[in-house]
Scaffold this motif. Structure first.
Motif, PDB file in Angstrom:
ATOM      1  N   ILE A 101      30.495  20.641  37.681  1.00  0.00           N
ATOM      2  CA  ILE A 101      29.703  19.379  37.163  1.00  0.00           C
ATOM      3  C   ILE A 101      29.541  18.574  37.939  1.00  0.00           C
ATOM      4  CG2 ILE A 101      29.202  17.167  35.687  1.00  0.00           C
ATOM      5  CD1 ILE A 101      30.711  18.690  33.509  1.00  0.00           C
ATOM      6  N   ALA A 102      30.040  17.820  39.335  1.00  0.00           N
ATOM      7  CA  ALA A 102      29.977  16.561  40.121  1.00  0.00           C
ATOM      8  C   ALA A 102      29.293  17.335  41.282  1.00  0.00           C
ATOM      9  CB  ALA A 102      31.284  16.179  40.724  1.00  0.00           C
ATOM     10  N   PHE A 139      39.566  23.067  33.262  1.00  0.00           N
ATOM     11  CA  PHE A 139      39.209  21.811  33.142  1.00  0.00           C
ATOM     12  C   PHE A 139      39.309  20.818  34.515  1.00  0.00           C
ATOM     13  CE2 PHE A 139      39.269  17.038  32.655  1.00  0.00           C
ATOM     14  CZ  PHE A 139      38.915  16.770  31.468  1.00  0.00           C
ATOM     15  N   LEU A 140      39.624  21.209  35.314  1.00  0.00           N
ATOM     16  CA  LEU A 140      39.796  20.223  36.852  1.00  0.00           C
ATOM     17  C   LEU A 140      38.423  21.154  37.544  1.00  0.00           C
ATOM     18  CD1 LEU A 140      42.544  19.470  38.339  1.00  0.00           C
ATOM     19  CD2 LEU A 140      41.479  18.142  37.195  1.00  0.00           C
ATOM     20  N   LEU A 158      36.977  18.106  45.955  1.00  0.00           N
ATOM     21  CA  LEU A 158      36.348  18.371  44.720  1.00  0.00           C
ATOM     22  C   LEU A 158      36.312  20.190  45.268  1.00  0.00           C
ATOM     23  CD1 LEU A 158      32.913  16.641  43.934  1.00  0.00           C
ATOM     24  CD2 LEU A 158      34.778  16.624  42.701  1.00  0.00           C
ATOM     25  N   VAL A 218      35.475  20.281  35.530  1.00  0.00           N
ATOM     26  CA  VAL A 218      34.911  18.239  36.281  1.00  0.00           C
ATOM     27  C   VAL A 218      34.129  19.026  37.645  1.00  0.00           C
ATOM     28  CG1 VAL A 218      36.120  16.514  36.678  1.00  0.00           C
ATOM     29  CG2 VAL A 218      36.240  17.642  35.245  1.00  0.00           C
TER      30      VAL A 218
END
Length: 441
Positions: free
Chosen positions: A125-126, A118-119, A69, A122
């Motif tokens: 948010i994670a 976009f990644l 991440l 994500v």
């Protein structure tokens, strides 16, 4: 009036970059309040460490979920910020999508930026879920209350907003291209923001331009805000991870430094021809203070360590003393060092660059003796740190001060050192009686 937006943009740019340079100057001054230390040896290995650890993120992926991440966010921000260069040039010269002359290459770049944006969303948010819903234990240690906790979430919100503004700007731009609006030529490829376009289908050209321009201005203003926010955030490691890994220690983790003055003293004691009562040579190295009780007693590399701390807590979660309920947290050691250094810097700012004693110091006012003596010196913290921070070096220097300046070691340790001095061993037995145990039946 035609050039008013360009003038406003340049003024915003000068203000944002000027404030950033001012903060960096203050940061540099604070770091070099530390003692000078030579770190010029083996530069080839240092460059390799920086490339592998800071750029290659090799120590991050030891914990795969967080590591992957983090790499997404890291790579995303670096690559997407190439697009910031176009925004800056457009803002200065009054152009629109200046790099569109690259043709198919430009289309590929914009598409790549959007996928990465976009990644990043994500991943952000994670990260937020890990902090606030899953509530990983290492984010809820005592030192993570107040500002450190707020800062961790705030930086996630900033990253999320910046990515959403980028995609909103592109979506409005793409819709204007479809409508044939003036200055909005059909350039770029929009695989992600294309899904947002339906939200704008009922808007007029003037409304779409307002949306696109608002997102454009807010995006660049947000980038400048983020740049200046770094100084006040744990995310300063974005900049400092590179020099910190370059100047990281190269010696084996279990090897401790020797004081030159003490080494010379021991050598003299072991030299039968030396005169113990001789007057020290003029060039003899006699330190003003053994060890460290405040930040100015530490080296500038240790102070760089403190500013580089990401507050990720990997060091604390690996610390055996912390795991067994001891008060010690290596992360807190570095956070306290940074906070005290900031306090010293603030006093200097208030007194025209001069430090005036405030009756406080790093030892006792920030870091307790209980924390220092809880450390097992196992180096788990240094091994776990993803950016080569060394909390143990700070702990050992402060212990050295307690022992050599204040004779304030714990009773058991004082007893052991007394036995070594008197008996030549840690045990309270005379050398002549040391083998008596072997005679017992």
């Amino acid at each position: 009036m035609q050039y008013l937006p360009n003038i406003v943009f340049v003024a915003l740019l000068i203000f944002g970059i000027g404030f950033f340079v001012k903060n960096i100057s203050k940061l540099k001054r604070n770091i070099f309040l530390g003692k000078d230390v030579s770190v010029s040896e083996n530069k080839s290995q240092r460059w390799k460490n920086m490339a592998k650890i800071a750029l290659g993120q090799t120590k991050m992926v030891v914990r795969p979920v967080a590591g992957i991440l983090h790499i997404i966010v890291y790579v995303g921000f670096i690559i997407i910020n190439i697009e910031v260069l176009e925004i800056i040039l457009d803002g200065i010269f009054g152009t629109h999508r200046l790099f569109a002359v690259l043709g198919p290459i430009y289309d590929y770049l914009i598409a790549s930026f959007e996928v990465l944006a976009f990644l990043v969303i994500v991943a952000v948010i994670a990260f937020w879920l890990r902090r606030n819903v899953i509530r990983l234990k290492r984010f809820f240690k005592p030192e993570m209350k107040g500002w450190p906790k707020k800062d961790g979430n705030l930086i996630l919100y900033i990253e999320l907003v910046l990515m959403l503004l980028f995609l909103t700007m592109n979506a409005a731009d793409y819709q204007l291209q479809q409508m044939g609006a003036e200055h909005y030529k059909a350039v770029g490829s929009f695989p992600v923001s294309g899904f947002i376009v339906p939200l704008f289908q009922n808007l007029s050209v003037s409304s779409l331009i307002l949306v696109e321009r608002a997102a454009w201005w807010l995006h660049i203003a947000g980038i400048l805000f983020f740049l200046n926010y770094l100084y006040y955030s744990k995310h300063l490691h974005i900049l400092l991870a590179f020099p910190n890994t370059f100047y990281g220690r190269l010696t084996p983790k279990g090897q401790f430094k020797n004081l030159e003055s003490v080494t010379k003293e021991v050598r003299m004691m072991m030299d039968p021809s030396a005169d113990p009562f001789a007057t020290p040579a003029d060039d003899a190295v006699v330190p003003e203070k053994f060890g460290a009780s405040d930040v100015t007693d530490l080296s500038w590399v240790q102070l760089l360590n403190a500013y580089t701390c990401t507050e990720c807590g990997r060091c604390t979660s690996e610390c055996p003393a912390n795991q067994t309920g001891k008060k010690l947290s290596p992360r807190k050691i570095m956070m306290d060092t940074r906070d005290r250094l900031e306090e010293v810097g603030g006093i200097m700012d208030a007194n025209k660059g001069e430090f005036k004693a405030d009756g406080k110091q790093l030892l006792d006012d920030y870091i307790t003796r209980e924390e220092l003596w809880a450390c097992t010196s196992c180096n788990a913290c240094l091994e776990a740190c993803p950016v080569s921070i060394d909390p143990l070096s700070v702990i050992m220097d402060m212990r050295q001060y307690l022992v050599m300046e204040q004779s304030a070691a714990p009773t058991d340790l004082n007893n052991m050192m007394g036995n070594i001095e008197n008996n030549g061993a840690p045990w309270p037995f005379n050398q002549m009686d040391r083998l008596n145990w072997s005679k017992e039946s």
